[in-house]
Design a protein around this motif. Structure first.
Motif, PDB file in Angstrom:
ATOM      1  N   GLU A 146      26.957  30.395  68.035  1.00  0.00           N
ATOM      2  CA  GLU A 146      27.987  31.047  67.186  1.00  0.00           C
ATOM      3  C   GLU A 146      27.348  32.751  67.409  1.00  0.00           C
ATOM      4  O   GLU A 146      28.316  33.589  67.254  1.00  0.00           O
ATOM      5  CB  GLU A 146      27.287  30.645  65.773  1.00  0.00           C
ATOM      6  CG  GLU A 146      27.771  29.442  65.315  1.00  0.00           C
ATOM      7  CD  GLU A 146      29.281  29.118  65.609  1.00  0.00           C
ATOM      8  OE1 GLU A 146      30.219  30.168  65.380  1.00  0.00           O
ATOM      9  OE2 GLU A 146      29.959  27.971  65.827  1.00  0.00           O
ATOM     10  N   VAL A 147      26.462  33.013  67.928  1.00  0.00           N
ATOM     11  CA  VAL A 147      25.741  34.510  68.294  1.00  0.00           C
ATOM     12  C   VAL A 147      27.195  34.777  69.512  1.00  0.00           C
ATOM     13  O   VAL A 147      27.539  35.804  69.446  1.00  0.00           O
ATOM     14  CB  VAL A 147      24.458  34.487  68.789  1.00  0.00           C
ATOM     15  CG1 VAL A 147      24.415  35.891  69.455  1.00  0.00           C
ATOM     16  CG2 VAL A 147      23.655  34.217  67.548  1.00  0.00           C
ATOM     17  N   GLY A 148      27.266  33.926  70.529  1.00  0.00           N
ATOM     18  CA  GLY A 148      27.854  34.067  71.814  1.00  0.00           C
ATOM     19  C   GLY A 148      29.407  34.178  71.224  1.00  0.00           C
ATOM     20  O   GLY A 148      30.090  34.997  71.787  1.00  0.00           O
ATOM     21  N   ARG A 149      29.895  33.528  70.335  1.00  0.00           N
ATOM     22  CA  ARG A 149      31.160  33.380  69.948  1.00  0.00           C
ATOM     23  C   ARG A 149      31.390  34.576  68.933  1.00  0.00           C
ATOM     24  O   ARG A 149      32.556  35.222  69.239  1.00  0.00           O
ATOM     25  CB  ARG A 149      31.430  32.026  68.915  1.00  0.00           C
ATOM     26  CG  ARG A 149      32.831  31.924  68.881  1.00  0.00           C
ATOM     27  CD  ARG A 149      33.007  30.914  67.756  1.00  0.00           C
ATOM     28  NE  ARG A 149      32.474  29.582  68.017  1.00  0.00           N
ATOM     29  CZ  ARG A 149      32.787  28.469  69.010  1.00  0.00           C
ATOM     30  NH1 ARG A 149      33.950  28.793  69.435  1.00  0.00           N
ATOM     31  NH2 ARG A 149      31.982  27.784  68.940  1.00  0.00           N
ATOM     32  N   ARG A 150      30.587  35.108  68.210  1.00  0.00           N
ATOM     33  CA  ARG A 150      30.708  36.295  67.598  1.00  0.00           C
ATOM     34  C   ARG A 150      30.948  37.503  68.573  1.00  0.00           C
ATOM     35  O   ARG A 150      31.528  38.491  68.160  1.00  0.00           O
ATOM     36  CB  ARG A 150      29.791  36.676  66.477  1.00  0.00           C
ATOM     37  CG  ARG A 150      29.706  35.562  65.282  1.00  0.00           C
ATOM     38  CD  ARG A 150      31.429  35.594  64.780  1.00  0.00           C
ATOM     39  NE  ARG A 150      31.253  34.670  63.792  1.00  0.00           N
ATOM     40  CZ  ARG A 150      31.837  33.467  63.922  1.00  0.00           C
ATOM     41  NH1 ARG A 150      32.367  33.073  64.975  1.00  0.00           N
ATOM     42  NH2 ARG A 150      32.039  32.664  62.761  1.00  0.00           N
ATOM     43  N   LEU A 151      30.032  37.622  69.575  1.00  0.00           N
ATOM     44  CA  LEU A 151      29.981  38.676  70.316  1.00  0.00           C
ATOM     45  C   LEU A 151      31.441  38.598  71.245  1.00  0.00           C
ATOM     46  O   LEU A 151      32.015  39.602  71.651  1.00  0.00           O
ATOM     47  CB  LEU A 151      28.847  38.493  71.287  1.00  0.00           C
ATOM     48  CG  LEU A 151      27.440  38.735  70.875  1.00  0.00           C
ATOM     49  CD1 LEU A 151      26.401  38.337  72.098  1.00  0.00           C
ATOM     50  CD2 LEU A 151      27.354  40.188  70.768  1.00  0.00           C
ATOM     51  N   ALA A 152      31.945  37.409  71.575  1.00  0.00           N
ATOM     52  CA  ALA A 152      33.148  37.419  72.186  1.00  0.00           C
ATOM     53  C   ALA A 152      34.282  37.950  71.331  1.00  0.00           C
ATOM     54  O   ALA A 152      35.253  38.347  71.748  1.00  0.00           O
ATOM     55  CB  ALA A 152      33.418  35.871  72.669  1.00  0.00           C
TER      56      ALA A 152
END
Length: 583
Positions: A494-500
């Motif tokens: 989810e951290v990666g998704r939010r950064l994206a």
């Protein structure tokens, strides 16, 4: 957008060039490889304090260059040009040198500038977030700006209306203080002007009178001498005593030439010219006689003229070199006296405007506070929802909008307003203090971010806030240094998704240890460490898809060629593909 970073002799990096692009760029590598040096390099371009200890051992200086694309940022272009630099093809080169002995130099667009000027150009473009960084949003002033930006047109309209009124109030109160404090001085000036005007009025000079009287006094003082000279001149022109004179001599010459006219036409022409001279001498002789007759000695008139000139001279000593200048001074003094005499009226007018502005400001401040409180509720809810997806399911963020109450206020000034029956501290941005508060766990008290969050929690809160503000934030470049500290598993995805998600509206650079975050990158850069522990010129490498799979497998299992790890890496990349900004 930051298009390129060139690093030389900084830390373990000997020489590397990193080509960047839009979207999300992740930087990975083994511990100690020098990943954070990329963030350090960016910090130097932002004007951060230079540490001579960061210069590579054996090098005389470290150098960092960054190429920024700023064609769509007119404010940045203006800042570069004001610093003396140039923007070429919509790009500007920022540079910083750090000498091993401690000196630091900076350049903007090719121009050598103070480090503060470099920071002035670069800081508005980049927001850096990391566990050890000074975060932009930890400052209450930045939190207020962020809330106003999130609030959109409703807050912006109220803020503009308030700021306009506040600026006018500051101006009115400044003028009022100046008028009141200078009342005694103004009264003294008015008395001096009245004295001067009275003195001039008592003499009543006429324009050009001083010049005319000076000429008349000259004539009266030398009347006998002038008359004697005039009578002698008249006798020389036309003698009444029968003696030789100019008129008789000229007539004789004319008669002689006229007598031989028939023998030579030129002699006739000369005779005609002498006739003209005769007529002219006759007229001049008459005028000189008339002038001599008018030159009478008049002691009484001479005394009157001398006395009048003395009175005029007393004025020209004080108010101007000539009477015309004295009269001009009197005209200006009369206008100034009207202004000075209207001091009481001016004070009354300014006080009336001050009262009206304060009443309007009280209303405007209340509206702005209400608009901010509504936006604060929404922002807190959005950030809290984001945190639930970032491994902080029990965290809650609130945005506190409060006024600073002033106790025992006795003096009305622009920085104090009475709103809703309370005296409040006011600035050009309103009467509100805005602060983000975090309750990290259920039942925990909400505390300011710098007090209520651990390093990992703080980084994730910053990420959640940036995602919420992405559409309204003016910062086009975000840098996150290990924002995933303390996060793993599903939360890391989810951290990666939010950064994206953030990278859809801005350029995002992330230093990470998590393959779940790296999988969402549009561009994956790996930092390789050579066998002797340094990073070579090829130490920063942009990976293709196959290389990304191997790097992700290394991050997952510590094994680049593990079939299981490679399969897991491919699965992560497939999961992340729909969310990538350039997918």
């Amino acid at each position: 957008m930051l298009e390129e970073i060139r690093i030389r002799s900084l830390g373990v990096i000997e020489s590397s060039t990193l080509d960047l692009g839009p979207g999300l760029t992740v930087i990975t590598g083994e511990t100690g490889a020098g990943k954070t040096m990329v963030v350090t390099a960016l910090g130097l371009l932002l004007g951060n304090r230079a540490d001579p200890g960061a210069v590579r051992t054996g090098a005389k200086f470290a150098r960092v260059e960054g190429v920024m694309a700023v064609a769509d940022l007119p404010a940045v272009i203006t800042a570069v040009e004001e610093a003396g630099g140039e923007v070429e093809d919509g790009r500007v080169v920022l540079a910083r040198n750090i000498a091993a002995e401690g000196r630091s130099r900076a350049w903007v667009g090719g121009a050598a500038v103070p480090v503060s000027a470099l920071a002035g150009v670069a800081e508005p473009l980049v927001a850096v977030h990391g566990q050890s960084d000074q975060h932009r949003l930890l400052k209450q002033s930045a939190q207020r700006v962020a809330l106003d930006s999130f609030g959109g047109p409703s807050v912006a309209k109220s803020a503009t209306a308030y700021a306009d009124l506040y600026s006018r109030l500051v101006e009115v109160e400044r003028d009022l203080r100046a008028v009141v404090l200078s009342a005694l001085e103004r009264a003294r000036e008015a008395d001096q002007l009245r004295f001067g005007l009275t003195e001039i009025e008592s003499v009543s000079p006429e324009p050009g009178e001083d010049s005319a009287l000076a000429a008349e006094e000259g004539r009266l003082g030398f009347a006998d001498t002038l008359r004697t000279a005039a009578e002698q001149a008249r006798e020389a022109l036309s003698s009444e005593q029968g003696g030789p004179d100019a008129l008789a001599t000229t007539s004789t010459a004319r008669t002689l030439l006229d007598g031989v006219r028939e023998h030579d036409p030129q002699a006739g022409e000369l005779a005609d010219r002498l006739a003209e001279v005769t007529y002219l001498l006759s007229d001049v002789a008459a005028d000189v006689a008339s002038y001599a007759a008018r030159l009478d000695t008049d002691p009484a008139r001479l005394a009157a003229v001398s006395e009048r000139r003395a009175a005029l001279t007393s004025l020209t000593r004080k108010y101007g070199e000539t009477i015309d200048e004295v009269l001009a001074w009197a005209e200006a003094a009369s206008r100034r006296l009207l202004d000075l005499d209207s001091t009481d009226e001016q004070i009354d007018r300014l006080r009336a405007e001050q009262t009206e502005l304060r009443q309007q400001l009280d209303v405007a401040a209340g509206r702005l506070t209400a608009a901010r409180q509504e936006a604060a509720t929404r922002l807190g809810s959005v950030v809290t929802d984001e945190l639930a997806l970032l491994a902080m399911p029990h965290a809650k963020v609130t945005v506190d909008v409060r006024a600073q109450v002033v106790e025992g206020n006795d003096e009305l000034t622009a920085d104090v307003l009475r709103v809703g029956g309370r005296w409040l501290r006011a600035t050009t941005s309103g009467v509100d203090e805005v602060e983000l508060l975090l309750a990290a766990n259920t039942g925990a008290d909400a505390r300011p971010l710098h007090k209520g969050a651990s390093g990992g929690e703080l980084s994730r809160v910053m990420l959640a806030v940036e995602v919420a503000l992405a559409e309204t934030s003016p910062v086009p470049i975000f840098v996150f240094d290990e924002v995933d500290a303390g996060v793993g598993g599903k939360a890391a995805i989810e951290v990666g998704r939010r950064l994206a998600q953030l990278a859809r509206d801005a350029q995002v650079l992330v230093v990470t240890h998590l393959p779940q975050v790296a999988a969402f990158a549009d561009r994956h850069v790996v930092v390789h460490k050579s066998s002797d522990g340094t990073v070579t010129t090829s130490g920063l490498t942009v990976l293709d898809d196959g290389e990304r799979e191997r790097e992700l497998s290394r991050m997952l299992a510590g094994l680049e060629e593990s079939d299981t790890a490679l399969a897991h890496a491919r699965e992560l990349m497939e999961t992340a593909a729909p969310a990538r900004s350039r997918a």
